[in-house]
Design an enzyme around this catalytic site. Structure first.
Site, PDB file in Angstrom:
ATOM      1  CG  ASP A 344      -0.247  -0.159   2.121  1.00  0.00           C
ATOM      2  OD1 ASP A 344       0.956  -0.417   2.393  1.00  0.00           O
ATOM      3  OD2 ASP A 344      -0.548   0.810   3.520  1.00  0.00           O
ATOM      4  CD  GLU A 345      -0.298   4.466   2.818  1.00  0.00           C
ATOM      5  OE1 GLU A 345      -1.365   5.549   3.831  1.00  0.00           O
ATOM      6  OE2 GLU A 345       0.664   4.549   3.809  1.00  0.00           O
TER       7      GLU A 345
END
Ligand code: NAG
Ligand code: NAG
Ligand code: NAG
Ligand code: NAG
EC number: 3.2.1.52
Length: 360
Positions: A344-345
């Site tokens: 993620d991110e």
């Protein structure tokens, strides 16, 4: 929690939400059901069932049974060796301590307890713990007398992990009576048939943002067993700190907050074993390629550049060698079939602004 991304994780997030949601509802219902009868005392509303999570099916009666502090276990496994099961035997001793946490009176001559034996029957001797392990059980609590051969407590399960859930339920049925100083089971006979509604019942622990000592992690695992949860999602490493020992790349844990805030391989194995004894899988997470800045404390080559440290430098084969080394070492510690890679991110700014990565 920014480290959540895959389908499994979003389901997990949803479940965690419902878990805490249910806790709040439960507290609400519980608070309401304890009604004040006098100025100084409160009593439980006996029309309610104080079991949580509520078993799939159950019936109860109106008997109150006393429980012998010298409760004994009668275990029958399927191995034919009659050797018993360490998982069930240790669980029985733990639950005995919980059930009799207050000093109870032992029987004087002429006195007797209704329940002095817990019979546990487990049909399979397969102790492997994975997602979908059979955690179902049936629990029967009846007054034993001359006419009834099935008196006392019996738990029947297909796996030892089902037997653990049955012992948890039994411990919740047992209440200490402060007046007579005896543990009692109200509303017997009980006939309970239970199985989990969800195969994955997890709790996420982040030991990168906040290091937790082994003893605290064990307490959390212990408390998870009270709620019949079965997966500890151990978010061990993140950008803030790298507390885990990785033998293939021994400098990685230079990314720990301090040299005392680390987990050795042996620590991690101890956590996995402790959890397994409680029917809890440990799903480890290594978040890549974002959330990995701490890796560069030991191996700065993993950063795109000393001034742009995240996400990992994907242009170098070395980065993938390190990831493979971490995964190979962790695989030896965590036998659970699920492993979490974060993902993620990923802020790609460092990739597009660092010339050699951009060129790649
Ligand atoms: C338990 O007692 C209540 C109240 O006296 C009664 O209504 C109920 O039928 C009894 N239940 C059983 C299983 O005996
Ligand atoms: C407790 O149980 C054990 C084994 O059944 C027995 O030997 C012992 O005498 C019992 N102790 C008491 C105080 O009843
Ligand atoms: C990196 O790995 C790939 C695939 O194994 C290989 O083709 C390539 O030559 C390697 N690059 C370097 C610089 O070693
Ligand atoms: C992405 O990374 C760059 C360079 O480190 C930084 O300036 C920027 O604020 C980051 N963007 C976000 C959304 O975090």
């Amino acid at each position: 929690m920014p480290s959540i991304s895959t389908l499994n994780s979003s389901q997990f997030l949803l479940k965690t939400f419902f878990f805490f949601f249910s806790i709040s509802i439960f507290s609400l219902v519980n608070a309401r059901s304890i009604k004040s009868t006098h100025h100084h005392s409160i009593e439980l509303d006996e029309s309610l069932t104080y079991l949580w999570p509520l078993p799939a099916q159950f019936t109860s009666g109106n008997d109150t049974l006393t429980v012998d502090p010298n409760l004994t276990l009668d275990f029958t496994g399927n191995s034919g060796s009659g050797g018993g099961s360490v998982v069930v035997e240790e669980a029985f001793e733990r639950y005995k301590k919980i059930i009799f946490k207050h000093g109870s009176k032992l029987a004087k001559s002429g006195e007797y307890f209704d329940v002095n034996r817990v019979t546990v029957i487990v049909h399979s001797d397969n102790d492997e713990l994975q997602l979908g392990a059979d955690e179902s059980y049936s629990l029967l609590v009846t007054k034993s007398n001359e006419r009834s051969i099935i008196g006392g407590v019996s738990i029947e399960a297909n796996s030892v992990y089902g037997a653990l859930r049955g012992l948890e339920t039994l411990s919740q049925l047992c209440k200490f009576d402060y007046g007579v100083k005896t543990v009692q089971i109200h509303k017997a006979p009980w006939f309970i048939q239970d199985k989990p509604r969800f195969a994955y019942r997890g709790l996420l622990l982040d030991t990168s943002r906040h290091y937790l000592p082994i003893e605290i992690i064990k307490q959390i695992i212990e408390s998870m067993s009270y709620a019949k949860l079965n997966v500890l999602h151990w978010h061990i490493i993140d950008e803030e700190s790298f507390p885990l020992e990785v033998p293939s790349y021994p400098n990685l844990w230079k990314g720990a907050y301090t040299k005392w805030e680390r987990y050795t391989v042996e620590d991690a194995i101890e956590i996995v074993d402790f959890a397994k004894m409680r029917g809890i899988n440990v799903m480890a997470e290594v978040d890549v390629p974002g959330h990995a800045e701490s890796w560069g404390a030991g191996y700065p080559d993993l950063w795109p550049s000393p001034s742009c440290k995240e996400p990992l430098d994907v242009s170098k084969n070395y980065t993938f060698d390190v990831i493979s080394g971490i995964l190979a070492d962790m695989r030896k510690i965590f036998p659970f079939e699920l492993f979490h890679l974060g993902g993620d991110e990923v802020n790609t700014t460092c990739w597009t602004t660092t010339p050699h990565v951009k060129q790649w």
